[in-house]
Each structure stands twice: as C-alpha cells, then as structure tokens.
Design a protein around this motif. Structure first.
Motif, PDB file in Angstrom:
ATOM      1  N   ALA A  17       4.668   2.868 -13.288  1.00 48.38           N
ATOM      2  CA  ALA A  17       5.156   1.590 -12.336  1.00 48.38           C
ATOM      3  C   ALA A  17       6.408   2.121 -11.350  1.00 48.38           C
ATOM      4  O   ALA A  17       6.223   1.534 -10.272  1.00 48.38           O
ATOM      5  N   THR A  18       7.002   3.250 -11.583  1.00 50.49           N
ATOM      6  CA  THR A  18       7.800   3.739 -10.401  1.00 50.49           C
ATOM      7  C   THR A  18       6.980   4.031  -9.558  1.00 50.49           C
ATOM      8  O   THR A  18       7.266   3.771  -8.159  1.00 50.49           O
ATOM      9  N   LEU A  19       5.909   5.149  -9.670  1.00 51.36           N
ATOM     10  CA  LEU A  19       4.984   5.204  -8.461  1.00 51.36           C
ATOM     11  C   LEU A  19       4.154   3.942  -7.850  1.00 51.36           C
ATOM     12  O   LEU A  19       3.897   4.077  -6.704  1.00 51.36           O
ATOM     13  N   VAL A  20       4.027   3.076  -8.504  1.00 59.10           N
ATOM     14  CA  VAL A  20       3.482   1.935  -7.888  1.00 59.10           C
ATOM     15  C   VAL A  20       4.575   1.173  -6.991  1.00 59.10           C
ATOM     16  O   VAL A  20       4.112   0.621  -5.981  1.00 59.10           O
ATOM     17  N   GLY A  21       5.685   1.272  -7.497  1.00 64.35           N
ATOM     18  CA  GLY A  21       6.630   0.383  -6.572  1.00 64.35           C
ATOM     19  C   GLY A  21       6.831   1.365  -5.370  1.00 64.35           C
ATOM     20  O   GLY A  21       7.057   0.739  -4.207  1.00 64.35           O
ATOM     21  N   GLU A  22       6.944   2.562  -5.517  1.00 61.41           N
ATOM     22  CA  GLU A  22       6.921   3.494  -4.179  1.00 61.41           C
ATOM     23  C   GLU A  22       5.624   3.159  -3.133  1.00 61.41           C
ATOM     24  O   GLU A  22       5.829   3.120  -2.199  1.00 61.41           O
ATOM     25  N   LEU A  23       4.559   3.227  -3.771  1.00 60.32           N
ATOM     26  CA  LEU A  23       3.228   2.863  -2.904  1.00 60.32           C
ATOM     27  C   LEU A  23       3.466   1.337  -2.371  1.00 60.32           C
ATOM     28  O   LEU A  23       3.256   1.328  -0.904  1.00 60.32           O
ATOM     29  N   LEU A  24       4.042   0.369  -3.088  1.00 64.08           N
ATOM     30  CA  LEU A  24       4.054  -0.851  -2.589  1.00 64.08           C
ATOM     31  C   LEU A  24       5.081  -0.782  -1.361  1.00 64.08           C
ATOM     32  O   LEU A  24       4.956  -1.361  -0.436  1.00 64.08           O
ATOM     33  N   HIS A  25       6.319  -0.335  -1.744  1.00 64.49           N
ATOM     34  CA  HIS A  25       7.328  -0.158  -0.528  1.00 64.49           C
ATOM     35  C   HIS A  25       6.967   0.527   0.547  1.00 64.49           C
ATOM     36  O   HIS A  25       7.326   0.086   1.782  1.00 64.49           O
ATOM     37  N   GLU A  26       6.210   1.570   0.510  1.00 60.68           N
ATOM     38  CA  GLU A  26       5.857   2.111   1.530  1.00 60.68           C
ATOM     39  C   GLU A  26       4.853   1.339   2.355  1.00 60.68           C
ATOM     40  O   GLU A  26       4.698   1.204   3.621  1.00 60.68           O
ATOM     41  N   ILE A  27       3.710   0.603   1.819  1.00 62.47           N
ATOM     42  CA  ILE A  27       3.033  -0.206   2.747  1.00 62.47           C
ATOM     43  C   ILE A  27       3.397  -1.483   3.225  1.00 62.47           C
ATOM     44  O   ILE A  27       3.365  -1.652   4.286  1.00 62.47           O
ATOM     45  N   MET A  28       4.497  -2.090   2.557  1.00 65.48           N
ATOM     46  CA  MET A  28       5.434  -3.214   3.205  1.00 65.48           C
ATOM     47  C   MET A  28       6.130  -2.584   4.393  1.00 65.48           C
ATOM     48  O   MET A  28       6.120  -3.273   5.321  1.00 65.48           O
ATOM     49  N   ALA A  29       6.763  -1.383   4.374  1.00 61.61           N
ATOM     50  CA  ALA A  29       7.417  -0.784   5.399  1.00 61.61           C
ATOM     51  C   ALA A  29       6.253  -0.443   6.465  1.00 61.61           C
ATOM     52  O   ALA A  29       6.821  -0.801   7.890  1.00 61.61           O
ATOM     53  N   ALA A  30       5.334  -0.082   6.201  1.00 58.88           N
ATOM     54  CA  ALA A  30       4.332   0.223   7.309  1.00 58.88           C
ATOM     55  C   ALA A  30       3.833  -1.004   7.958  1.00 58.88           C
ATOM     56  O   ALA A  30       3.513  -1.116   9.278  1.00 58.88           O
ATOM     57  N   MET A  31       3.694  -2.061   7.163  1.00 56.03           N
ATOM     58  CA  MET A  31       3.240  -3.443   7.840  1.00 56.03           C
ATOM     59  C   MET A  31       4.429  -4.281   8.244  1.00 56.03           C
ATOM     60  O   MET A  31       4.373  -5.375   8.837  1.00 56.03           O
TER      61      MET A  31
END
Length: 157
Positions: A17-31
């Motif tokens: 879950a921690t890694l999923v959160g990092e992934l999603l936050h990275e995607i949202m920052a890029a977008m």
C-alpha cells in the motif's frame, strides 16, 4: 546486499500500500491533477484480502527487507486474447532504484508467472502523455507493443 523478488504475502499489504501511494502521487504530480483518491488503510485492507484470496499477485522487490518496487498482476479474460491473460494494473520502482535493472527483473518474473499460468499475454497501460514517454519506452524495450487506445473509466459508485 542482494535484491530479492518474491511473491508478496498478505502480511506485506502495508508495504504494498505504501508503494501504491507513492506511485499514485507520482502520477498525479506528473499530470498536475488529482485523478486518484488514495487512502492507505483502505488499500492495505484490499491488498491483504485480494492476496489472501488469490485474486491479486504482487511481486515485491526488496533489499535487506526494504521494499524497492513492485509489480501487481491479476488474471483477465477477453475473447480477443483467445484465452486468459495477465493484466498489470500497478508497476512501480522507487526513483532511487530506477535504471538499475529492477523493473526488468520484476517484469521477467511476471513473464514466468504468466507462462506458468497459461496466459496468452500480459497487458499494461500507461497514459498517452509526454510525461510517460519514458515508461512507454521501457515497455517497448521489454517487448510490449501498442495494442489499443487510451484507458478510460466510468465511475459507478
């Protein structure tokens, strides 16, 4: 230390879950857009339940116990694929560990798992935006080809 890739167990759900959160936050920052609602505790519950029930396989890369990245898989079905296939809904390597072969190793393990499961193919999605050109290039280097259009969603609940 040696990097180890193993199938995550339900007790690994917090790390996943921690890694999923990092992934999603990275995607949202890029977008530059909040396209996901992420709730860590809810994600832990889902991950634990799905892994326990065999609905969701997570390959977790670790070094000395520290999670470095993961690749999630589940079995899908479609007539156009001529049988069962694997879907990769999430795939993430922490930035400090990118371009070191970890993503390739995770994908290689996913390939072996898919072959042993009798899947006809693996499918992954990356947004068709310039911010994700590096991700697309990675998949193409690993033998993936573009097979369709954009990923769309319709919220039901």
């Amino acid at each position: 230390m040696t990097i180890q890739i193993a199938e995550a167990q339900p007790e690994d759900a917090d790390s996943v879950a921690t890694l999923v959160g990092e992934l999603l936050h990275e995607i949202m920052a890029a977008m530059n857009d909040k396209v996901f609602d992420f709730h860590h505790d809810d994600t832990v519950v889902r991950a634990r339940s799905w892994m326990k029930d065999g609905l969701y396989t997570v390959l977790l890369a670790r070094e000395g116990g520290e999670p470095l990245g993961f690749l999630a898989l589940y079995e899908s079905y479609a007539l156009y694929t001529e049988g069962a296939y694997g879907t990769i809904p999430e795939f993430y390597v922490r930035p400090a560990h990118r371009s070191k072969g970890l993503g390739t190793a995770l994908l290689g393990q996913a390939r072996r798992l898919g072959e042993s499961s009798g899947w006809r193919r693996l499918e992954a999605t990356t947004p068709p935006l310039p911010q994700f050109d590096r991700t697309l290039a990675f998949y193409q280097r690993e033998g993936f080809s573009i097979s369709g259009g954009r990923k769309l969603k319709l919220e039901l609940l």
